[in-house]
Scaffold this motif. Structure first.
Motif, short mmCIF file in Angstrom:
data_model
loop_
_atom_site.label_atom_id
_atom_site.label_comp_id
_atom_site.label_asym_id
_atom_site.label_seq_id
_atom_site.Cartn_x
_atom_site.Cartn_y
_atom_site.Cartn_z
N ILE A 35 0.84 -1.19 0.00
CA ILE A 35 0.00 0.00 0.00
C ILE A 35 0.88 1.24 0.00
CG2 ILE A 35 -1.84 1.26 1.19
CD1 ILE A 35 -2.63 -1.51 0.02
N TYR A 50 -7.50 3.62 2.27
CA TYR A 50 -8.49 2.75 2.88
C TYR A 50 -9.90 3.36 2.89
CZ TYR A 50 -4.57 -0.15 4.22
OH TYR A 50 -3.45 -0.95 4.20
N TYR A 54 -10.49 -1.61 -0.10
CA TYR A 54 -10.34 -2.46 1.09
C TYR A 54 -8.90 -2.93 1.25
CZ TYR A 54 -15.41 -2.44 1.22
OH TYR A 54 -16.71 -2.03 1.30
N ASN A 55 -8.25 -3.20 0.12
CA ASN A 55 -6.87 -3.70 0.14
C ASN A 55 -6.31 -3.64 -1.29
OD1 ASN A 55 -8.01 -6.02 -1.20
ND2 ASN A 55 -8.49 -6.86 0.83
N LYS A 56 -5.09 -4.10 -1.48
CA LYS A 56 -4.50 -4.02 -2.83
C LYS A 56 -5.21 -4.96 -3.80
CE LYS A 56 -0.74 -7.43 -2.69
NZ LYS A 56 0.72 -7.63 -2.79
#
Length: 201
Positions: A35, A50, A54-56
């Protein structure tokens, strides 16, 4: 899917985030992408990331959703203007798809990440997201050839489109032979389908 806060951003900022992420994914092994590296390249605060994703994995899936939309728009254009035979049309679509997927180093690298490095669960989600649009493309193609009288009127168009879509989205499973000609395999699959769909006097 990105969070709604991402879609609320200006087009310029959304594009900057996506382009920055593409650069990072293109130049690093998927497992090495962080991130921190994404937000640094995209020039956004880490906390903002974020708020958007939610995430990579979520961001990677969004990148391929955008790519899939652009590719579908290209191929729909080819379909609606075509006066070719089914085999000729599919061959041209394969050629245009190849050009699209290999148009620059970033695209080639992203495709490589997708095929070889991203988690299987992420790959399956990306393919599942592509399914409806790809099915719609093949439904449109088949409807054109039914209307032209080349394909039978009694065929289940949705079933045929599903069969073609399932085969093409999973074409890498066709063979594990080194240097296998997947383009040729796609043409063989479509030729087989054409024989089953064709209208004979």
């Amino acid at each position: 899917m990105p969070k709604q806060t991402f879609f609320n951003l200006s087009s310029e900022k959304k594009n900057r985030i996506v382009q920055g992420a593409k650069e990072v994914f293109a130049h690093k092994h998927y497992s090495k992408v962080t991130i921190d590296s994404i937000v640094e390249t995209a020039n956004i605060p880490k906390g903002s990331f974020y708020q958007y994703f939610y995430n990579k994995d979520d961001l990677f899936k969004h990148i391929f959703s955008d790519i899939g939309t652009d590719k579908s728009n290209l191929l729909f254009g080819i379909t609606t203007e075509s006066t070719e035979s089914f085999g000729e049309l599919i061959s041209r679509m394969i050629s245009e798809s190849y050009k699209f997927e290999n148009r620059d180093e970033t695209m080639v690298a992203l495709k490589d990440r997708f095929l070889k490095e991203c988690p299987q669960s992420v790959k399956e989600e990306i393919l599942a997201d592509l399914m409806p649009t790809t099915m719609k493309l093949f439904e449109t193609i088949i409807e054109v050839f039914v209307a032209k009288g080349d394909f039978r009127e009694d065929i289940d168009i949705r079933a045929a489109a599903f069969t073609l879509t399932s085969a093409l989205l999973n074409i890498e499973k066709y063979s594990d032979e080194e240097g296998f000609n997947y383009g040729g395999a796609v043409i063989d699959i479509c030729s087989t389908m054409e024989l089953g769909l064709a209208k004979y006097d």
